[in-house]
Write a protein that holds these residues in place. Structure first.
Motif, PDB file in Angstrom:
ATOM      1  N   ALA A 129      27.759  40.419  43.504  1.00  0.00           N
ATOM      2  CA  ALA A 129      28.985  39.777  43.979  1.00  0.00           C
ATOM      3  C   ALA A 129      29.366  38.657  43.028  1.00  0.00           C
ATOM      4  O   ALA A 129      28.519  37.828  42.660  1.00  0.00           O
ATOM      5  N   VAL A 130      30.620  38.651  42.607  1.00  0.00           N
ATOM      6  CA  VAL A 130      31.156  37.612  41.742  1.00  0.00           C
ATOM      7  C   VAL A 130      32.229  36.882  42.536  1.00  0.00           C
ATOM      8  O   VAL A 130      33.245  37.483  42.913  1.00  0.00           O
ATOM      9  N   PHE A 131      32.005  35.614  42.797  1.00  0.00           N
ATOM     10  CA  PHE A 131      32.961  34.768  43.532  1.00  0.00           C
ATOM     11  C   PHE A 131      33.685  33.924  42.501  1.00  0.00           C
ATOM     12  O   PHE A 131      33.044  33.291  41.644  1.00  0.00           O
ATOM     13  N   TYR A 132      35.011  33.906  42.567  1.00  0.00           N
ATOM     14  CA  TYR A 132      35.790  33.156  41.570  1.00  0.00           C
ATOM     15  C   TYR A 132      37.032  32.558  42.193  1.00  0.00           C
ATOM     16  O   TYR A 132      37.526  33.013  43.213  1.00  0.00           O
ATOM     17  N   ARG A 133      37.535  31.531  41.541  1.00  0.00           N
ATOM     18  CA  ARG A 133      38.748  30.837  41.994  1.00  0.00           C
ATOM     19  C   ARG A 133      39.881  31.123  41.022  1.00  0.00           C
ATOM     20  O   ARG A 133      39.654  31.481  39.877  1.00  0.00           O
TER      21      ARG A 133
END
Length: 105
Positions: free
Chosen positions: A100-104
């Motif tokens: 999982a890659v969480f980004y803004r």
């Protein structure tokens, strides 16, 4: 060097969440499941977007609108921030490894 398929904990009585990289605007996480699902009540409602891929095994994501997506090895999906979702199923017979890659923005 590390390997996504190594150092799998023996105790998988609970789902395992491991940060691989954590930075101001991005976080990369390995999630290890085996028959786990989110609690019946509540949804993930995250501030970040989430790009998620199943590297091994299979799992189903359920969304607040009632739709579902089953991902198997190699499948990936982008979940926009504040899209309410949860894991409704993971394979009980084999380990599921998620990236999982969480980004803004």
């Amino acid at each position: 060097m590390k390997n996504m398929f190594q150092n799998i904990p023996n105790d998988l009585s609970s789902e395992v969440f491991e940060d691989l990289i954590k930075h101001n605007d991005v976080r990369i996480e390995r999630i290890i499941s085996k028959g786990h699902s989110s609690p019946d009540q509540g949804w993930y409602d995250q501030e970040e977007h989430e790009w998620v891929m199943v590297l091994q095994g299979a799992g189903t994501l359920e969304f607040e609108d009632g739709s579902t997506q089953t991902l198997k090895a190699g499948d990936y999906l982008n979940i926009p921030a504040h899209t309410k979702h949860k894991v409704s199923w993971t394979d009980p017979d084999q380990i599921t490894i998620w990236l999982a890659v969480f980004y803004r923005d």
